[in-house]
Scaffold this active site. Sequence first.
Site, short mmCIF file in Angstrom:
data_model
loop_
_atom_site.label_atom_id
_atom_site.label_comp_id
_atom_site.label_asym_id
_atom_site.label_seq_id
_atom_site.Cartn_x
_atom_site.Cartn_y
_atom_site.Cartn_z
CE LYS A 53 44.07 34.88 41.23
NZ LYS A 53 43.64 36.03 40.43
CD GLN A 97 42.34 39.34 41.53
OE1 GLN A 97 43.28 38.56 41.60
NE2 GLN A 97 41.17 38.99 41.06
CG ASP A 120 45.76 36.66 35.18
OD1 ASP A 120 45.50 35.49 35.53
OD2 ASP A 120 45.49 37.65 35.87
#
Length: 292
Positions: A53, A97, A120
């Site tokens: 990412k 994460q 997200d």
Amino acid sequence: MTARIIDGNALAARVRGEIAEQAAQLAAQGVQPCLAVILVGNDPASAVYVRNKVSACEKAGIRSLRFDYPQDVTPGEVMAKLAELNADPAVHGILVQLPLPRQFDEAAVLEAISVAKDVDGFHAENVGRLSQSQEAFLPCTPHGVMKMLESEGVKVEGAEAVVIGRSNIVGKPMAMLLTNAGATVTVCHSKTRDLAFHTRRADIVVAAIGKPRFITGDMLKPGAVVIDVGINRLTEGPDAGKLAGDVDFASASEVAGLITPVPGGVGPMTITMLLANTVISASRAAARKGAA
Ligand code: NAD
């Protein structure tokens, strides 16, 4: 029938090119898009995802900030960092994460991220907005799948779609996006009695199960569009060590009309949509700056 393959790498490269142009325009206006990434613990898969990412951000001209914490960090310390990042006007996207170590209440952490920076799309408010067809940050993997269907000209409206998997990050939002786009959606999962009964009548099958090569050609309707979200590392057999999807590509590609490979299918689109959401958030910040 031999299916046509949807090239996720090619589509991702095209979309990332557009994102990089937008990022450069924003930077020229004094708003450099910026994503903050928090990684807790030492899960090797999570470390790879975060590295990918961060590197994708760099290539697209998006600044990234990375915060690594040890496995035994207190939730309070991470929450304090989130509060700081929420308040920082130079940060446009925040990503924690997953999975998090046991001492964390994952839902509480996701809800501690500002809704406006939740790139997200996992915050309960963004999930609620999606379910009401309101503007929201869309979760990256299902959003990437929709982008693939769109780019291939797949007619979603009126289609019979079967989503296999009901996780919060893939299956459920996938079903919601397909429903919003006019498909008739069936969600199958581990308690589904006769999975093949459902998959055999589907025009679109999305597999998000986490079981290698689970969906075979005999479970598909000829000509179906098959989207394989699964990423599994094979541990036995001649392909041990290689990646495989949830779909048995060899048999499925003989029956399907359109199919995504693994790797090189949905995976590259997931990170692409994360970059897209970060740039959207930055452009909102630029609009606010212009209006001030
Ligand atoms: P998960 O473990 O949270 O959910 C798996 C789902 O599969 C569950 O809802 C379960 O009910 C269902 N399932 C399990 N066994 C089943 C069976 N026998 N029949 C029908 N359904 C069954 O997993 P997840 O986070 O949704 O991820 C699914 C897969 O997608 C994994 O392989 C994961 O690595 C991959 N993934 C890929 C990306 C990407 O970018 N391509 C992103 C996220 C997840």
